[in-house]
Design a protein around this motif. Structure first.
Motif, PDB file in Angstrom:
ATOM      1  N   VAL A 155       0.853  -1.193   0.000  1.00  0.00           N
ATOM      2  CA  VAL A 155       0.000   0.000   0.000  1.00  0.00           C
ATOM      3  C   VAL A 155       0.887   1.241   0.000  1.00  0.00           C
ATOM      4  O   VAL A 155       1.830   1.352   0.781  1.00  0.00           O
ATOM      5  N   LEU A 156       0.559   2.190  -0.888  1.00  0.00           N
ATOM      6  CA  LEU A 156       1.351   3.407  -1.025  1.00  0.00           C
ATOM      7  C   LEU A 156       0.800   4.578  -0.236  1.00  0.00           C
ATOM      8  O   LEU A 156       1.479   5.579  -0.054  1.00  0.00           O
ATOM      9  N   SER A 157      -0.444   4.480   0.203  1.00  0.00           N
ATOM     10  CA  SER A 157      -1.050   5.616   0.900  1.00  0.00           C
ATOM     11  C   SER A 157      -0.849   5.494   2.404  1.00  0.00           C
ATOM     12  O   SER A 157      -0.870   4.414   2.971  1.00  0.00           O
ATOM     13  N   THR A 158      -0.621   6.641   3.011  1.00  0.00           N
ATOM     14  CA  THR A 158      -0.478   6.746   4.458  1.00  0.00           C
ATOM     15  C   THR A 158      -1.305   7.943   4.891  1.00  0.00           C
ATOM     16  O   THR A 158      -1.179   9.020   4.312  1.00  0.00           O
ATOM     17  N   ARG A 159      -2.136   7.770   5.885  1.00  0.00           N
ATOM     18  CA  ARG A 159      -2.926   8.863   6.434  1.00  0.00           C
ATOM     19  C   ARG A 159      -2.676   8.889   7.929  1.00  0.00           C
ATOM     20  O   ARG A 159      -2.970   7.923   8.627  1.00  0.00           O
ATOM     21  N   LEU A 160      -2.100   9.973   8.400  1.00  0.00           N
ATOM     22  CA  LEU A 160      -1.720  10.056   9.806  1.00  0.00           C
ATOM     23  C   LEU A 160      -2.743  10.840  10.608  1.00  0.00           C
ATOM     24  O   LEU A 160      -3.203  11.900  10.176  1.00  0.00           O
ATOM     25  N   VAL A 161      -3.090  10.313  11.777  1.00  0.00           N
ATOM     26  CA  VAL A 161      -3.969  11.002  12.718  1.00  0.00           C
ATOM     27  C   VAL A 161      -3.269  11.078  14.071  1.00  0.00           C
ATOM     28  O   VAL A 161      -2.405  10.250  14.385  1.00  0.00           O
TER      29      VAL A 161
END
Length: 138
Positions: A69-75
Motif C-alpha cells: 500500500v502506497l497511501s499513508t494517512r496520519l492522525v
C-alpha cells in the motif's frame, strides 16, 4: 479544539487537530505561542502531509507499506509536553489507522536562543519491512 503549543523564548509553534484527527500547523514564530485558530482548523496547512494527501504540498512522508500500500494517512494519537534544561519539549504521536505505522514529531524549544529544534521518529509496527522514500524533519 485546544491548540498544542511549544514555546521557545520569544517564538514558538502551534498545532491543532481537525475533526478527522489530522494535525494542522496554526503558526510558527513570535505570535505562535498565543495562537488560536481564526478559521476552521481544516483550512490550515497539514503539519506533516503524506504522499497523495495534499496536491499542493510536497509530502513530508512517503512510504511503501509491507503490504504494498502506497497511501499513508496520519492522525493524532496523543501528545506530551515536558520541560528540559533549556526550555520546553513536545512530542506529538501520529498513527496510520490503516497500517501499523507510527510517526512522532519531536520538538524542543531553546528559550535563551528562541530556537525550535525538530526531528521525526518513524516506527514500523508491521510484520515485514517498509520502504521509506521521503521523511522530512522540519
Amino acid at each position: 479544539m485546544e491548540p498544542i503549543l511549544l514555546r521557545a523564548g520569544e517564538t514558538g509553534c502551534a498545532f491543532a487537530t481537525d475533526a478527522d484527527g489530522r494535525l494542522h500547523q496554526l503558526g510558527f514564530g513570535p505570535d505562535a505561542s498565543s495562537a488560536a485558530p481564526s478559521f476552521p482548523v481544516e483550512l490550515y496547512p497539514l503539519a506533516y502531509p503524506t504522499f497523495g494527501e495534499d496536491p499542493f504540498a510536497f509530502p513530508a512522508l512517503r512510504v511503501t507499506n509491507a503490504s504494498g500500500v502506497l497511501s499513508t494517512r496520519l492522525v493524532v494519537d496523543g501528545h506530551e509536553s515536558a520541560r528540559h534544561d533549556g526550555g520546553d519539549s513536545l512530542r506529538i504521536t501520529l498513527v496510520d489507522p490503516g497500517q501499523p505505522l507510527e510517526v512522532v514529531l519531536a520538538l524542543r524549544g531553546w528559550d535563551a536562543d528562541g530556537v525550535v529544534e525538530q526531528w521525526v521518529e518513524v516506527t514500523n509496527r508491521q510484520d515485514a519491512p517498509i520502504t521509506l522514500h521521503e521523511v522530512a524533519a522540519a
